[in-house]
Design a protein around this motif. Structure first.
Motif, mmCIF file in Angstrom:
data_model
loop_
_atom_site.group_PDB
_atom_site.id
_atom_site.type_symbol
_atom_site.label_atom_id
_atom_site.label_comp_id
_atom_site.label_asym_id
_atom_site.label_seq_id
_atom_site.Cartn_x
_atom_site.Cartn_y
_atom_site.Cartn_z
ATOM 1 N N GLN A 1 0.851 -1.286 -0.076
ATOM 2 C CA GLN A 1 -0.229 -0.079 -0.027
ATOM 3 C C GLN A 1 0.929 1.004 0.032
ATOM 4 O O GLN A 1 0.616 2.152 -0.689
ATOM 5 C CB GLN A 1 -0.888 0.167 1.188
ATOM 6 C CG GLN A 1 -1.994 1.391 1.221
ATOM 7 C CD GLN A 1 -2.878 1.073 2.491
ATOM 8 O OE1 GLN A 1 -2.962 0.015 3.234
ATOM 9 N NE2 GLN A 1 -3.778 2.110 2.439
ATOM 10 N N ILE A 2 2.094 1.278 0.753
ATOM 11 C CA ILE A 2 3.014 2.542 0.729
ATOM 12 C C ILE A 2 3.430 2.571 -0.487
ATOM 13 O O ILE A 2 3.615 3.862 -0.803
ATOM 14 C CB ILE A 2 3.943 2.044 1.854
ATOM 15 C CG1 ILE A 2 3.485 2.366 3.244
ATOM 16 C CG2 ILE A 2 5.151 2.976 1.619
ATOM 17 C CD1 ILE A 2 4.328 1.831 4.272
ATOM 18 N N PHE A 3 3.787 1.215 -1.185
ATOM 19 C CA PHE A 3 4.434 1.630 -2.363
ATOM 20 C C PHE A 3 3.529 2.292 -3.406
ATOM 21 O O PHE A 3 3.853 3.117 -4.069
ATOM 22 C CB PHE A 3 4.864 0.176 -3.021
ATOM 23 C CG PHE A 3 5.555 0.269 -4.145
ATOM 24 C CD1 PHE A 3 6.772 0.404 -4.173
ATOM 25 C CD2 PHE A 3 4.930 -0.035 -5.661
ATOM 26 C CE1 PHE A 3 7.770 0.448 -5.670
ATOM 27 C CE2 PHE A 3 5.750 0.011 -6.870
ATOM 28 C CZ PHE A 3 6.845 0.265 -6.528
ATOM 29 N N GLN A 4 2.069 1.710 -3.475
ATOM 30 C CA GLN A 4 1.312 2.423 -4.239
ATOM 31 C C GLN A 4 0.964 3.723 -4.136
ATOM 32 O O GLN A 4 0.862 4.758 -4.987
ATOM 33 C CB GLN A 4 -0.042 1.293 -4.410
ATOM 34 C CG GLN A 4 0.101 0.235 -4.982
ATOM 35 C CD GLN A 4 -1.109 -0.529 -5.072
ATOM 36 O OE1 GLN A 4 -2.012 -0.228 -4.338
ATOM 37 N NE2 GLN A 4 -1.155 -1.747 -5.366
ATOM 38 N N GLU A 5 1.030 4.166 -2.827
ATOM 39 C CA GLU A 5 0.611 5.630 -2.516
ATOM 40 C C GLU A 5 1.699 6.631 -2.538
ATOM 41 O O GLU A 5 1.252 7.851 -3.093
ATOM 42 C CB GLU A 5 -0.092 5.623 -1.102
ATOM 43 C CG GLU A 5 -1.300 4.990 -0.855
ATOM 44 C CD GLU A 5 -1.742 4.974 0.626
ATOM 45 O OE1 GLU A 5 -1.110 5.301 1.554
ATOM 46 O OE2 GLU A 5 -2.737 4.266 1.018
ATOM 47 N N ASP A 6 2.890 5.953 -2.274
ATOM 48 C CA ASP A 6 4.098 6.965 -2.224
ATOM 49 C C ASP A 6 4.789 6.867 -3.488
ATOM 50 O O ASP A 6 5.322 7.858 -3.948
ATOM 51 C CB ASP A 6 4.706 7.025 -1.082
ATOM 52 C CG ASP A 6 4.059 7.109 0.300
ATOM 53 O OD1 ASP A 6 3.093 7.913 0.103
ATOM 54 O OD2 ASP A 6 4.405 6.233 1.261
ATOM 55 N N ILE A 7 5.401 5.513 -4.079
ATOM 56 C CA ILE A 7 6.394 5.498 -4.816
ATOM 57 C C ILE A 7 5.907 5.592 -6.398
ATOM 58 O O ILE A 7 6.406 6.537 -7.244
ATOM 59 C CB ILE A 7 7.048 3.992 -4.672
ATOM 60 C CG1 ILE A 7 7.405 4.037 -3.496
ATOM 61 C CG2 ILE A 7 8.184 3.990 -5.664
ATOM 62 C CD1 ILE A 7 8.616 4.961 -3.057
ATOM 63 N N ILE A 8 4.742 4.969 -6.570
ATOM 64 C CA ILE A 8 4.009 5.023 -7.969
ATOM 65 C C ILE A 8 3.803 6.591 -8.370
ATOM 66 O O ILE A 8 4.253 6.930 -9.751
ATOM 67 C CB ILE A 8 2.881 4.100 -7.955
ATOM 68 C CG1 ILE A 8 3.177 2.768 -8.059
ATOM 69 C CG2 ILE A 8 2.079 4.426 -9.386
ATOM 70 C CD1 ILE A 8 2.205 1.835 -7.998
#
Length: 85
Positions: A1-8
């Motif tokens: 979820q962090i990846f999708q919200e912050d990195i993408i």
């Protein structure tokens, strides 16, 4: 979820896109890029008589689709409607 919200969102600003698979998120440049285009480039560069590609995800279908009749494509798991032979 962090990846999708912050990195993408950060990657999108730098001309990258993402594709989701079963348990993977592919990060690729914008444009017509896929595992299939990379396999085509490798096959053309190395000119080997047979290419073997093994995959277990929907993101592998692009590679399965570019292989020729003498190549080997193996879908790990249930075949379903895969392009793998």
């Amino acid at each position: 979820q962090i990846f999708q919200e912050d990195i993408i969102p950060l990657l999108a600003r730098d001309k990258f896109q993402h594709r989701k698979g079963k348990k993977v998120i592919e990060i690729i440049p914008f444009g017509d890029w896929s595992k299939g285009t990379v396999v085509e480039m490798l096959v053309k560069h190395f000119r080997k008589p047979v290419t073997i590609f093994i995959g277990d995800d929907v993101t592998d279908e692009g590679a399965f689709g570019v292989l020729g009749p003498n190549d080997v494509s193996i879908r790990v798991g249930h075949k379903g409607n895969s392009k793998a032979s």
